[in-house]
Write an enzyme that holds these catalytic residues in place. Structure first.
Site, PDB file in Angstrom:
ATOM      1  N   CYS A   2       4.286  -1.910 -11.123  1.00 28.81           N
ATOM      2  CA  CYS A   2       4.374  -0.877 -10.095  1.00 28.81           C
ATOM      3  C   CYS A   2       3.282  -1.150  -9.082  1.00 28.81           C
ATOM      4  CB  CYS A   2       4.211   0.515 -10.695  1.00 28.81           C
ATOM      5  SG  CYS A   2       4.288   1.839  -9.457  1.00 28.81           S
ATOM      6  N   GLU A 104      10.290  -1.566  -5.848  1.00 32.92           N
ATOM      7  CA  GLU A 104      10.259  -2.916  -6.397  1.00 32.92           C
ATOM      8  C   GLU A 104      10.972  -3.838  -5.417  1.00 32.92           C
ATOM      9  OE1 GLU A 104       8.464  -3.721  -8.750  1.00 32.92           O
ATOM     10  OE2 GLU A 104       8.376  -2.135 -10.263  1.00 32.92           O
TER      11      GLU A 104
END
Length: 222
Positions: A2, A104
Site C-alpha cells: 500500500c 495500486e
C-alpha cells in the site's frame, strides 16, 4: 503493498462505522478531504492509551536510527510479529488507519494503470497498522507502517499484496493494550475482510503525484 490511499470522510463517519459512542471521542464533522495520502506525511492514526481511543497525526514511515535506507511504509503480516524490525511494534504499537480505499498500479507493457480499490458498498475501511508508541510523542521517522497480506481470488491481477483490512467489530480488541501479541495474530487473520468484499476501477494517472488531492482522483476512467 500500500503506497497511496484515501482518507477523505469525516472523523465522525469513521467512528460511527466502528459503533463508538459519541462521548468516547471528540466530534469533528468536517471531511478530512485527503484523496491521495502519500508516505512521508502525517496521517491520522487511531490507537489506545490508558484504555481510551486516541487519534493522533503520525508520520507514515518507519526508519529507526540503525536503519540506513528509506523509511519502510509497509510490514508483511506473515512476519511482522516475529521479525527484528517489527516485533516490538506489533507487541506495543498496534494501531488502525481510517481509509476509504487505496491505490495500486497494474503494469501493461511499458505503462502503469492506477486502480482505486474500495469496499463494495463504500463502507469505511480500517487498515491494521503498527508503529512507535505512544503516538502523542514525536519520534521523527519512527512513525508507523501499514500491515499487508497476500492478495487472492482475483485481486492478485491488480497487485499481489494488499492492506490488511480489519472488520469494524474487531478493531477495539486489536487496539487494546490488554490484547496479547498472540491474540493479535489471530485477529489479524480471522478478522480480516476477504477479497470478495472489494471492488476496483481504473483511475486517472494524476494520482501519481501527491500534489493532486481532488475527488476526481477516485473517479472511474474509461
Amino acid at each position: 503493498m500500500c503506497g497511496r490511499f484515501a482518507q477523505y470522510q469525516s472523523r465522525d463517519v469513521y467512528f460511527d462505522a466502528l459503533g463508538v459512542a459519541g462521548s468516547d471521542y471528540v466530534h469533528d464533522p468536517e471531511p478530512i478531504g485527503r484523496y491521495n495520502v502519500a508516505p512521508g506525511t502525517n496521517v491520522l492514526l487511531l490507537s489506545e492509551r490508558g484504555g481510551e481511543l486516541k487519534l493522533d497525526p503520525v508520520y507514515w514511515g518507519y526508519g529507526p536510527e540503525w536503519w540506513d535506507k528509506q523509511p519502510l511504509i509497509n510490514a508483511r503480516g506473515e512476519t511482522a510479529s516475529s521479525g527484528r524490525m517489527f516485533k516490538p511494534l506489533w507487541n506495543h504499537g498496534r494501531a488502525v488507519v481510517f481509509a476509504d480505499g487505496w491505490y495500486e498500479w497494474q503494469r501493461s507493457g511499458d505503462k502503469k494503470q492506477p486502480y482505486f480499490i474500495y469496499e463494495r458498498h463504500h463502507k469505511p475501511l480500517f487498515f491494521a497498522a503498527i508503529g512507535k508508541a505512544p503516538y502523542d510523542d514525536i519520534h521523527g521517522h519512527e512513525g508507523f507502517v501499514i500491515v499487508t497480506s497476500a492478495s487472492n481470488k482475483g485481486m492478485v491481477d491488480i497487485h499481489d499484496r494488499r492492506p490488511l483490512v480489519l472488520e469494524a467489530s474487531s478493531v477495539r480488541e486489536w487496539l487494546s493494550e490488554d490484547t496479547t501479541p498472540e491474540r493479535a495474530e489471530q485477529i489479524a487473520w480471522k478478522a480480516a475482510l476477504p477479497e470478495s468484499d472489494f471492488k476496483w476501477h481504473p483511475v486517472t494517472d494524476k494520482v501519481g503525484s501527491p500534489k493532486n488531492q481532488g475527488a476526481e482522483l477516485i473517479e472511474k476512467v474509461g
